[in-house]
Design an enzyme around this catalytic site. Sequence first.
Site, PDB file in Angstrom:
ATOM      1  N   TRP A 139     110.950  38.863  48.635  1.00 59.58           N
ATOM      2  CA  TRP A 139     112.343  38.647  49.041  1.00 59.58           C
ATOM      3  C   TRP A 139     113.215  39.679  48.315  1.00 59.58           C
ATOM      4  O   TRP A 139     113.105  39.810  47.086  1.00 59.58           O
ATOM      5  CB  TRP A 139     112.747  37.219  48.659  1.00 59.58           C
ATOM      6  CG  TRP A 139     114.153  36.849  48.999  1.00 59.58           C
ATOM      7  CD1 TRP A 139     114.771  36.997  50.203  1.00 59.58           C
ATOM      8  CD2 TRP A 139     115.122  36.245  48.124  1.00 59.58           C
ATOM      9  NE1 TRP A 139     116.061  36.514  50.142  1.00 59.58           N
ATOM     10  CE2 TRP A 139     116.295  36.046  48.872  1.00 59.58           C
ATOM     11  CE3 TRP A 139     115.107  35.852  46.780  1.00 59.58           C
ATOM     12  CZ2 TRP A 139     117.449  35.474  48.334  1.00 59.58           C
ATOM     13  CZ3 TRP A 139     116.242  35.274  46.243  1.00 59.58           C
ATOM     14  CH2 TRP A 139     117.399  35.099  47.013  1.00 59.58           C
ATOM     15  N   ASP A 184     108.974  30.466  42.540  1.00 58.91           N
ATOM     16  CA  ASP A 184     110.144  30.370  43.405  1.00 58.91           C
ATOM     17  C   ASP A 184     109.732  29.481  44.581  1.00 58.91           C
ATOM     18  O   ASP A 184     108.903  29.870  45.398  1.00 58.91           O
ATOM     19  CB  ASP A 184     110.542  31.776  43.884  1.00 58.91           C
ATOM     20  CG  ASP A 184     111.749  31.737  44.815  1.00 58.91           C
ATOM     21  OD1 ASP A 184     112.308  30.641  45.051  1.00 58.91           O
ATOM     22  OD2 ASP A 184     112.140  32.811  45.319  1.00 58.91           O
ATOM     23  N   LYS A 231     116.768  25.252  52.813  1.00 59.97           N
ATOM     24  CA  LYS A 231     115.954  25.242  54.036  1.00 59.97           C
ATOM     25  C   LYS A 231     115.453  23.833  54.338  1.00 59.97           C
ATOM     26  O   LYS A 231     115.617  23.339  55.436  1.00 59.97           O
ATOM     27  CB  LYS A 231     114.748  26.173  53.901  1.00 59.97           C
ATOM     28  CG  LYS A 231     114.991  27.419  53.098  1.00 59.97           C
ATOM     29  CD  LYS A 231     115.689  28.483  53.882  1.00 59.97           C
ATOM     30  CE  LYS A 231     116.029  29.644  52.955  1.00 59.97           C
ATOM     31  NZ  LYS A 231     116.281  30.862  53.644  1.00 59.97           N
TER      32      LYS A 231
HETATM   33  N1  KET Z   1     113.745  32.549  47.310  1.00 59.81           N
HETATM   34  C1  KET Z   1     113.244  33.019  48.469  1.00 59.81           C
HETATM   35  C2  KET Z   1     111.819  33.433  48.529  1.00 59.81           C
HETATM   36  C3  KET Z   1     114.076  33.079  49.606  1.00 59.81           C
HETATM   37  O1  KET Z   1     113.549  33.520  50.730  1.00 59.81           O
HETATM   38  C4  KET Z   1     115.423  32.700  49.511  1.00 59.81           C
HETATM   39  C5  KET Z   1     116.306  32.828  50.667  1.00 59.81           C
HETATM   40  C6  KET Z   1     115.875  32.214  48.274  1.00 59.81           C
HETATM   41  C7  KET Z   1     115.016  32.164  47.199  1.00 59.81           C
HETATM   42  C8  KET Z   1     117.276  31.758  48.040  1.00 59.81           C
HETATM   43  O2  KET Z   1     117.791  30.839  48.889  1.00 59.81           O
HETATM   44  P1  KET Z   1     119.108  30.000  48.531  1.00 59.81           P
HETATM   45  O3  KET Z   1     119.890  29.997  49.759  1.00 59.81           O
HETATM   46  O4  KET Z   1     119.795  30.674  47.387  1.00 59.81           O
HETATM   47  O5  KET Z   1     118.590  28.667  48.137  1.00 59.81           O
HETATM   48  N2  KET Z   1     116.042  33.552  51.666  1.00 59.81           N
HETATM   49  C9  KET Z   1     116.788  33.682  52.928  1.00 59.81           C
HETATM   50  C10 KET Z   1     118.258  33.781  52.788  1.00 59.81           C
HETATM   51  C11 KET Z   1     118.760  34.864  51.890  1.00 59.81           C
HETATM   52  O6  KET Z   1     118.285  36.012  51.924  1.00 59.81           O
HETATM   53  O7  KET Z   1     119.679  34.556  51.094  1.00 59.81           O
HETATM   54  C12 KET Z   1     116.179  34.828  53.728  1.00 59.81           C
HETATM   55  O8  KET Z   1     115.272  35.533  53.232  1.00 59.81           O
HETATM   56  O9  KET Z   1     116.582  35.011  54.890  1.00 59.81           O
END
Ligand code: KET
Length: 426
Positions: A156, A237, A273
Amino acid sequence: MSPEDRMEVLTRQFCAGQVNGSTWDHVQQAPPDPIIGVTDGWRADPDPRKLNLGVGAYRTEEGKPYVLKAVREAEQQILADPAMNKEYLPISGNPEFNRLARTLALGLSSPAIQQNRVATVQALSGTGALRVGAEFLSTHLPSSFPRIVYLPSPTWGNHKSIFAKAGFQVREYRYFCAGTRGLDFVGMVADLKAAPPGSVLLLHACAHNPTGVDPSPEQWKQLLEVTSEGRLIPFFDMAYQGFASGDLDADAASVRLFVDAGLELVLGQSFAKNMGLYGERAGALSVVCKSKDVATRVESQLKLVIRPMYSNPPMHGAAIAARVMGDPKLNELWKEELRGMADRIKLMRKVLYDQLVARNVPGDWSFVLKQIGMFSFTGMTRPQCELLVSKWHVHLTLDGRISMAGLSATTAPYLAEAIADVIKSA
Ligand code: KET
């Protein structure tokens, strides 16, 4: 020039600068975020066929954002509660939420939970958990340990910036093999064996983003060995618990394996999610420690990281998540809805695969069926992705990742047609 005169000149120059131009004239335009920027591009696209397959956000069959029934119900209960107020939360957040979040991850029978040796703080979703966790590690790892973090290649995009901001040297370990579109397990193990002891090892607990490729249970056992023999500090994570298999416990197996083996580790959780709480920023950071005494001290230091950053976390999302996890009826409803979301994503994999095969699109597309979680990592090149955006109005990240959760039975054939075209022409 006397110091006073020099001060006078500097002040004049500063004021003149403000009159004639901006103090920020030298500031460069930053590029859009590679993931969040995709949604901006999609919003600005006037074409009615446009599709947003960029950010990992679940959509209904009708392409609409989905607020879970369990979440709506919890929210109504909160609003109807006369005891509800808007006081500050403690620096470490909602204690009930923290307790339920770590239990959800580790399991009620976990030795770490039973022995009260997990320090948990509420976090600004998964990103905030990573950021606070990285800052804590950077400050409190023993001084003899290197400040090095190992990230999977690819990972990511935000991981690199988060750890770099906390002062870590960022290194990568081999993960994805483009040839097989599977895990480069031999490369991964070799890279981790070469890591200096005391390095932080970032692992995706399940549903690896962006590749959709996870280690097998047997490989996780070997990774546990490599981690403990190499004296690496695991940082899990877990942004997709429940989204890989549809089962919350099954998706936490990797973390539980490490905890049950007695390892100390750091864990970031997101409810963006699996509860659809994206904008509520509900998450948790846990540090699993050897003893209750250590955990108490660790928690006190986590608070010192948080207080100057944002003082204390927001209450609404955590209150919702706590109710959904804590109320048996809402909990059942949530699990059902979560299974429904995971199943719909799996169905979209099948629909897209069938559509690609029906169009005789060159290549073996069976990886679409095999990959796990929200995304499919297609292997499309950057020019092909750019053509998908400009010609077909299919918005995606330019590494070829598509959010399967943003697809529906109606839009999958359109996507297959678009992919067939760009594969031929770009
Ligand atoms: N870790 C991973 C692996 C991840 O894909 C995301 C979010 C997060 C942490 C953080 O999510 P949060 O919304 O802070 O709980 N990924 C999606 C959104 C983004 O990039 O912020 C994505 O990859 O589309």
